[in-house]
Design a protein around this motif. Structure first.
Motif, PDB file in Angstrom:
ATOM      1  N   ASN A  13      64.450 159.613  19.188  1.00 21.36           N
ATOM      2  CA  ASN A  13      65.218 158.532  18.588  1.00 21.36           C
ATOM      3  C   ASN A  13      66.230 159.054  17.585  1.00 21.36           C
ATOM      4  O   ASN A  13      65.906 159.907  16.751  1.00 21.36           O
ATOM      5  N   HIS A  56      59.456 158.057   9.970  1.00 25.09           N
ATOM      6  CA  HIS A  56      58.112 158.626   9.862  1.00 25.09           C
ATOM      7  C   HIS A  56      58.085 159.971  10.572  1.00 25.09           C
ATOM      8  O   HIS A  56      59.066 160.374  11.195  1.00 25.09           O
ATOM      9  N   HIS A 218      63.419 152.157  21.904  1.00 24.19           N
ATOM     10  CA  HIS A 218      62.110 152.833  21.920  1.00 24.19           C
ATOM     11  C   HIS A 218      61.276 152.384  23.115  1.00 24.19           C
ATOM     12  O   HIS A 218      60.064 152.162  22.999  1.00 24.19           O
TER      13      HIS A 218
HETATM   14 ZN   LIG Z   1      58.459 156.694  17.874  1.00 25.65          ZN
END
Ligand SMILES: [Zn+2]
Ligand SMILES: [Zn+2]
Length: 265
Positions: A13, A56, A218
């Protein structure tokens, strides 16, 4: 404000957001080389980046982060929990300490003429966040890797001009698919990923008259496909308890390995 998905999916991503003065990436989960090629494809350069905002520490969000930060001296912004996890697990290689900046969920900060607002999401990582950005009257947000949504999430996604929202899996495909039981439970769980149905329902809550672009992102490679994500989300919007129909908005899929069109809001 310009908004473009360079890559989106379980395999990596990287989203670009920029104004005339400020350029940032949300995540760098593809190779440094692919990020550079993606930026060139939209007429931008890695040298121009003011920051990389990290959601994250999962590899599909940080794969190219260490390389880019090192090579171009790009500042990295994330929560203390995410930064600690990346450092403790040595996920970035050697990156100069001064490049790390901590952000606090629900506390906005300025990057040039962009106002950035991180907000909490529920996901199986140390301290994951999503980001909302504002420049002048316009706002965009990127929200992926969230197990569920609630009023807090809806509040942070209201009044947007463009959004990239996770539409990760089709629940049936996941349930009958080849993933081991524990992984299915993880993805379906409160700290997993947003299904196509839930993405559609959440959109029903946040669509508004000035939403100019909706990107579904995603997508799982194993448990989803583009036409199914699109059809499910559109059905939820059109049949849901909201004043809109799916056809009222340009909805598109953020591709796994190709930049989206540049969305200007
Ligand atoms: Zn992810
Ligand atoms: Zn993740």
């Amino acid at each position: 404000m310009d908004f473009c998905s360079i890559a989106s999916g379980s395999s990596g991503n990287c989203i670009f957001v920029g104004t005339e003065r400020t350029s940032v990436l949300i995540d760098a989960g593809i190779s440094g080389k692919r990020v550079k090629e993606g930026l060139y494809a939209i007429d931008r350069r890695p040298e121009d980046l003011d920051a990389i905002l990290v959601t994250h520490e999962h590899s599909d969000h940080i794969k190219g982060l260490g390389v880019l930060a090192r090579k171009y001296g790009i500042p990295i912004y994330s929560t203390p929990g995410t930064i600690n996890a990346m450092l403790e697990q040595q996920l970035l290689g050697k990156v100069e300490e001064g490049l790390f900046h901590t952000v606090t969920p629900d506390c906005h900060f300025e990057l040039g003429d962009l106002e950035v607002q991180p907000f909490r999401v529920s996901h199986d990582a140390a301290e994951p966040v999503a980001y909302r950005m504002r420049s002048g009257e316009k706002s965009v947000a990127v929200a992926t890797d969230l197990g569920y949504y609630d009023d807090y999430i809806i509040e942070h996604l209201k009044g947007l001009d463009a959004v990239l929202l996770e539409s990760n899996h089709d629940v049936n495909m996941l349930q009958v698919g080849s993933y081991p039981y524990y992984l299915k439970q993880r993805i379906l769980g409160r700290r997993g990923h947003l299904s196509n149905d839930n993405a559609g329902r959440l959109l029903g809550e946040i669509l508004n008259d000035h939403m100019k672009a909706v990107m579904l992102g995603h997508l799982s490679r194993e448990n989803n496909y583009e036409a199914l994500a699109m059809a499910t989300v559109c059905t939820e919007i059109t049949q849901g308890d909201n004043p809109y129909q799916a056809k009222d908005f340009p909805i598109e899929i953020a591709k796994r390995d190709m930049p989206s069109r540049m969305i200007a809001v």
